[in-house]
Design an enzyme around this catalytic site. Structure first.
Site, PDB file in Angstrom:
ATOM      1  N   HIS A  14       0.811  -1.221   0.000  1.00 27.46           N
ATOM      2  CA  HIS A  14       0.000   0.000   0.000  1.00 27.46           C
ATOM      3  C   HIS A  14       0.847   1.276   0.000  1.00 27.46           C
ATOM      4  O   HIS A  14       0.334   2.336   0.362  1.00 27.46           O
ATOM      5  CB  HIS A  14      -0.898   0.027   1.235  1.00 27.46           C
ATOM      6  N   LYS A  30      -8.101  13.483   4.912  1.00 33.47           N
ATOM      7  CA  LYS A  30      -7.219  12.326   4.811  1.00 33.47           C
ATOM      8  C   LYS A  30      -6.212  12.403   5.943  1.00 33.47           C
ATOM      9  O   LYS A  30      -6.122  13.422   6.626  1.00 33.47           O
ATOM     10  CB  LYS A  30      -6.509  12.263   3.456  1.00 33.47           C
ATOM     11  N   ARG A  31      -5.472  11.349   6.152  1.00 33.26           N
ATOM     12  CA  ARG A  31      -4.441  11.357   7.185  1.00 33.26           C
ATOM     13  C   ARG A  31      -3.485  12.531   6.948  1.00 33.26           C
ATOM     14  O   ARG A  31      -3.157  12.868   5.807  1.00 33.26           O
ATOM     15  CB  ARG A  31      -3.683  10.031   7.149  1.00 33.26           C
ATOM     16  N   LYS A  37       1.002  13.977   1.519  1.00 33.23           N
ATOM     17  CA  LYS A  37      -0.343  14.291   1.039  1.00 33.23           C
ATOM     18  C   LYS A  37      -0.512  15.787   0.773  1.00 33.23           C
ATOM     19  O   LYS A  37      -1.462  16.207   0.137  1.00 33.23           O
ATOM     20  CB  LYS A  37      -1.383  13.778   2.029  1.00 33.23           C
ATOM     21  N   THR A  84      -8.568   6.277  -1.704  1.00 34.32           N
ATOM     22  CA  THR A  84      -9.957   5.848  -1.880  1.00 34.32           C
ATOM     23  C   THR A  84     -10.897   7.020  -1.653  1.00 34.32           C
ATOM     24  O   THR A  84     -12.007   7.034  -2.177  1.00 34.32           O
ATOM     25  CB  THR A  84     -10.324   4.699  -0.914  1.00 34.32           C
ATOM     26  N   LYS A 116     -14.523   8.188  -3.525  1.00 34.87           N
ATOM     27  CA  LYS A 116     -15.773   8.508  -2.838  1.00 34.87           C
ATOM     28  C   LYS A 116     -16.299   9.874  -3.259  1.00 34.87           C
ATOM     29  O   LYS A 116     -17.502  10.050  -3.483  1.00 34.87           O
ATOM     30  CB  LYS A 116     -15.549   8.464  -1.324  1.00 34.87           C
TER      31      LYS A 116
END
Length: 827
Positions: A371, A562-563, A568, A672, A676
C-alpha cells in the site's frame, strides 16, 4: 469458513425472528428491551433503546449467519482469510438495517412505540479500529465479499481504545482515548471458549524425532487471544460472513496469594501487561518499548488467526497438503507478514511436515498487497528485537532467506550488489528483517492498488524481485463500497439515481453509465443541483450541532480529508488559502472578487509526527485569523472539525464541490477518498498520482482539474538537484504567502511558532510543495472560472458520478478473485 457446529438430531437450523413485519419487529424490540436490558419501555433510557434496537436487527441477521457457517464447514469451499491490522468499520446500525432491508420496518415499528429512530442512530459510537484509507479499504472489502457471497473471514485486533480521539487545544492536536466500548457494543459476540494461547520470548532447542532432527520453541511467556465475532452481512442477499477480532488477556490474570499479601497492583500485573497488546491501534513507536509492542500486536493477531483457521475452520482429518485449495491468506500491507514464518513454524514444528512440503504449501497460501511507495513505510524489524521476541521465527526467516538467495545466485550469478539488495535481511543501518521482501518472496502474488502504483512498485520499489519472479506482480485498483458511500451516505442522490435508472445499481455500479445521457437534460441537472444543495444544508446543520462551525452560505465547498502526512501535501492547500487571504489583507485584491469558498479539513496526525502536528496547528491558526477578519467579508472560511471519522465522512463527502487530491506524483499508492468524492459528484483537483490517473482517464480532462509534475518529471528534478528556495524567489505569490506565515501573522506576532514549517519548505521540502505551487494556483483559478458557470459545473459533476462505477469495491473483489484468489462465490 466457520466454527464447527454442534450436531444434534433436533438441530435443524436456527429460525429467523419475526422481525420482518412491523408488528413482529415491535415484539422483538420490546422483548430485547425487557429481557436483555431489563427495563420497561416507560423507564428505558435512550441507550437502552439503542441497544434493544441493535439486538433486534442483530437477531434478524443471526439465523442466516449461523446457517452460512454450517454450510461452509460442510462444503469446505475455498475462501479468503483477510489479515489486516485495521478495520475502520463506521457505524453498524445503519449498515445492517440497509443490508437486511429492515430500515422502513424498523422506522415504523419504533415510531409506533413513540421513538424517533434518528435519535437512536446518533447514540452509536463507531469503532475506532483503523487510522484511514487502509482500514476503511479492509471494511469495504469484507462488505463486498459478503455481498458477492464469497466465503471469507476478516481477522484483526479488537483494540480497546483504537485510534485516539482528536481534540484541539489552542489549535494544537491533543490525543484522548477513544472509549468506543464505554456503553457496550451490541454487535460483537465474545467467545472465550475459543481463545488461543499465543507465546513470546524464550529460546529454541533441537531434538531427535525418530531419526529426523527437529526444532521446538520453548517460550518464556504467553497471553490468551480471545475472539470477538462480528457479522458482515451482504447487501440483501442473505449472506452473512464473519469479522473476527482478537483481544489479549493474561493466561493467569489474577494472583490471589499476592493479592492477599496486600500487593494489589502486583496481583493483576499479568493482566495489565497482556491487555496492553490490544489496548490501542499503532502505539507510539519512537521508543524501544513502543516498537516491541507493535511487533507483539502483529504476531499476536496473525498467530491467533492462523491457529483459529487450522483448528476450527478445517474439516476433521483435513490433509494440510491441500491447504492452498482451501484458503488464501491476504496480507493487507506489511503488518501481518509475520504470519509467513508462523505458518511455516506450525506446519514444520507442530504438524510434522518436512521443510520443502511446508514451504510449497506456504508460498501458495499467501498473497501480499503493498500500500505504499515510501521506503520508510515498508516495515523492518531489527534482528535483535525479532530474535528476542520470536526466536524460532527468526531462524525460519534466516532459512527462507538462505534458500532464496541461493536461487538468486543460480539465476543472476554472483552479483553481490543485487544479492544485497534482494536479501530479506538488511545490514544497514542495523541488521534487520525487511518485511515487504519476506512477503514478496513468500506470496503467490504481489499487487499494487492502482495502475501507476503497481507500475512503480515493479519498476522502482521492487524491480529486482519483479525480474526474478515474472508473473508474480499484478494490479488491483482499490474500490469503495457503494452501499455505505452512496446508498447510506447520500440517500438523496441514491433516490435520484434509482428514480432515473431503476434499482440494482448498488451491486452493479457499472450501471451508473446509464446516467451519462441525463447530463444533457436540464431537468436532471436541476434535480442533481438540488441534491447537492440539500447535502450542503445537511452538512451545515451537522457541523453546527457537532462543533459549532459555520459553513458559508452559497460557498464552493473545497474539501481535503485524509491522514495528515507531508506527502499528502495539506501545506499546498494552506499556501493557497494564505495567498487568497494575503491578497485581501494587503489590499491588492478586493474581497468581492474572490469566489466564496469554505475550506474543510479533516485529518489526524500520528502522535509522534511533529511536523504533521505543526501543520494542523497552522491550519487552525490560519482559520482563526481568516474567519474573523472583516476585510474578508465572509467570503473565505477555513474549518477543521476535530476527530474526522467515517460518520463525519458520510456527511462531508456528499456535500463537497471540490475534492483535493494533491499528493506529489509517485507518492500516493491509490487513495480511496478520491473515489468517494467523485462518486458523490465532486470534481477533483489533483496530480497524476495513484488512482487519480484512472479517475481522470475515466471522467475526462474537461471534468478534472489537473496540475503538477508527472512522476518522471519529479524524478528528473530530484536528479538535477531540487532547490526549493529558487521557487520561493521566483514566484511573487508564493513569496508573499510564506512571508506572511513567517511574520507571525497567524501566531499573534510570534515568528517562532511556525518557523519550523517555513524552514522545512525552504531548505528541505521533500515532497516538492514549492515546485508545484504555481501550477496548483493556476488550476485553482481554473476552478473559480468553472464554478462561475453553475450549470456546466453540475454537468461535469454528473459525468463524474456516471463514469466512476469502476471504483466499486465489488469490482476490486472480482479482480482479486480472477487474478489472485480464485475463490468463487458459494451460494
Amino acid at each position: 469458513m466457520s466454527d464447527t457446529p454442534v450436531s444434534h438430531p433436533l438441530a435443524l437450523g436456527p429460525v429467523a425472528p419475526p422481525a420482518s413485519t412491523v408488528d413482529g419487529f415491535v415484539q422483538e424490540f420490546l422483548n430485547n428491551l425487557n429481557f436483555r436490558q431489563g427495563v420497561a419501555l416507560s423507564t428505558s433510557s435512550d441507550n437502552d433503546r439503542y441497544l434493544a434496537l441493535a439486538e433486534t436487527v442483530r437477531d434478524y441477521l443471526m439465523a442466516r449467519w449461523l446457517e452460512d457457517q454450517r454450510r461452509q464447514h460442510e462444503r469446505q469451499a475455498k475462501g479468503v482469510c483477510y489479515l489486516s491490522a485495521e478495520y475502520l468499520l463506521g457505524r453498524q446500525l445503519d449498515n445492517n438495517l440497509l443490508a437486511s432491508g429492515l430500515n422502513e420496518i424498523a422506522t415504523e415499528a419504533l415510531a409506533s412505540c413513540g421513538i424517533d429512530i434518528d435519535e437512536l442512530r446518533r447514540l452509536e459510537v463507531e469503532p475506532g479500529l483503523g487510522n484511514g484509507g487502509l482500514g476503511r479499504l479492509a471494511a469495504c472489502f469484507v462488505d463486498s465479499l459478503a455481498t458477492m457471497s464469497v466465503p471469507s473471514i476478516g481477522y484483526g485486533i479488537r483494540y480497546e481504545f483504537g485510534i485516539f480521539r482528536q481534540t484541539f487545544v489552542e489549535g494544537q492536536q491533543a490525543e484522548q482515548p477513544d472509549q468506543w466500548l464505554a456503553m457496550g457494543s451490541p454487535w460483537e459476540f465474545p467467545h472465550p471458549e475459543a481463545a488461543q494461547t499465543i507465546s513470546f520470548g524464550g529460546h529454541t532447542e533441537t531434538y531427535d524425532d525418530g531419526g529426523t532432527q527437529r526444532t521446538r520453541w520453548i517460550p518464556a511467556w504467553d497471553v490468551q487471544a480471545v475472539p470477538y465475532n462480528y457479522m458482515v452481512p451482504g447487501y440483501r442477499n442473505g449472506r452473512v460472513n464473519t469479522l473476527r477480532l482478537w483481544s489479549a488477556e493474561a493466561t493467569n490474570a489474577f494472583d490471589l496469594r499476592t493479592f492477599n499479601s496486600g500487593e494489589y497492583s502486583e496481583a493483576v500485573r499479568a493482566q495489565t501487561f497482556a491487555s496492553n497488546i490490544s489496548k490501542v491501534l499503532y502505539p507510539e513507536d519512537s521508543t524501544p518499548q513502543g516498537k516491541e509492542l507493535r511487533l507483539q500486536q502483529q504476531y499476536f493477531f496473525v498467530a491467533a488467526s492462523i491457529r483459529d483457521f487450522l483448528d476450527r475452520q478445517l474439516a476433521e482429518g483435513f490433509d494440510l497438503k491441500n491447504l492452498p485449495e482451501r484458503v488464501i491468506f491476504q496480507l493487507n500491507d506489511t503488518h501481518p507478514v509475520i504470519a509467513v514464518p508462523e505458518l511455516m513454524r506450525v506446519l514444520v514444528d507442530e504438524r510434522g511436515l518436512d521443510w520443502a512440503e511446508a514451504w510449497e504449501i506456504t508460498r501458495q497460501c499467501f498473497a501480499y498487497t503493498c500500500h505504499t511507495l515510501l521506503p520508510e513505510a515498508l516495515e523492518v524489524w531489527s534482528v535483535d528485537l525479532l530474535g528476542r521476541l520470536l526466536p524460532r521465527h527468526l531462524e525460519i526467516i534466516y532459512r527462507i532467506n538462505e534458500e532464496f538467495l541461493l536461487a538468486v545466485r543460480e539465476q543472476f550469478g554472483d552479483d553481490e550488489m543485487r544479492i544485497r539488495n534482494m536479501s530479506i535481511i538488511g545490514e544497514h543501518p542495523e541488521r534487520s528483517v525487511r518485511m515487504a521482501y519476506l512477503a514478496t518472496v513468500a506470496g503467490a502474488k504481489v499487487n499494487g492498488v492502482a495502475e501507476l502504483h503497481s507500475q512503480l512498485l515493479r519498476d522502482k520499489v521492487l524491480p529486482d524481485f519483479a525480474e526474478f519472479f515474472p508473473g508474480k506482480f499484478t494490479n488491483v485498483t482499490n474500490g469503495v463500497t457503494p452501499r455505505r458511500f452512496l446508498r447510506l451516505a447520500n440517500p438523496a442522490l441514491s433516490s435520484l439515481i434509482s428514480d432515473t435508472i431503476g434499482s440494482g445499481w448498488e451491486t452493479d455500479l457499472d450501471r451508473l453509465k446509464e446516467l451519462e445521457p441525463h447530463a444533457e437534460d436540464p431537468a436532471f441537472r436541476a434535480a442533481f443541483a438540488e441534491v447537492k444543495a440539500h447535502n450542503k444544508d445537511r452538512l451545515r446543520d451537522e457541523l453546527m450541532l457537532r462543533d459549532g462551525l459555520v459553513v458559508g452560505e452559497g460557498h464552493l465547498l473545497d474539501v481535503m480529508v485524509k491522514r495528515l502526512h507531508e506527502y499528502k501535501r495539506q501545506m499546498l492547500q494552506v499556501l493557497h488559502i494564505v495567498t487568497l487571504y494575503e491578497g485581501v489583507q494587503s489590499g491588492r485584491v478586493k474581497a468581492s472578487d474572490i469566489t466564496p469558498r469554505t475550506f474543510i479539513f479533516g485529518a489526524k496526525a500520528a502522535p509522534g509526527y511533529a511536523m504533521a502536528k505543526r501543520i494542523i496547528h497552522l491550519i487552525n491558526a490560519v482559520g482563526s485569523v481568516v474567519n474573523n477578519d472583516p476585510r474578508v467579508e465572509g467570503r473565505l472560511k477555513v474549518l477543521f472539525p476535530p476527530n474526522y471519522n467515517v460518520t463525519l465522512a458520510e456527511r462531508v463527502i456528499p456535500a463537497a464541490d471540490l475534492s483535493e487530491q494533491i499528493s506529489l506524483a509517485g507518492k500516493e499508492a491509490s487513495g480511496t477518498g478520491n473515489m468517494k468524492f467523485a462518486l458523490n459528484g465532486a470534481l477533483t483537483i489533483g496530480t497524476d498520482d495513484g488512482a487519480n490517473v484512472e479517475i481522470r482517464e475515466l471522467v475526462g480532462d474537461d471534468n478534472f482539474f489537473l496540475f503538477g509534475m508527472t512522476e518522471p518529471e519529479v524524478a528528473a528534478l530530484w536528479a538535477k538537484g531540487y532547490r526549493p528556495s529558487e521557487f520561493y524567489q521566483g514566484n511573487e505569490d508564493l513569496r508573499r504567502a510564506m512571508d506572511l506565515i513567517a511574520s507571525g501573522a497567524f501566531s499573534g506576532g510570534d515568528r517562532s511558532t511556525f518557523e519550523p514549517i517555513v524552514s522545512n519548505l525552504l531548505y528541505d521540502d521533500r515532497f516538492m510543495v514549492l515546485a508545484d505551487y504555481g501550477s496548483y494556483l493556476q488550476a485553482q483559478r481554473t476552478v473559480d472560472a468553472a464554478y462561475a458557470d453553475q450549470d456546466a459545473w453540475t454537468r461535469s459533476a454528473i459525468l463524474n458520478v456516471a463514469r466512476c462505477g469502476f471504483f466499486s469495491s465489488d469490482r476490486s473483489m472480482r479482480d482479486y478473485i480472477e487474478r489472485i484468489w480464485h475463490t468463487p462465490p458459494s451460494l
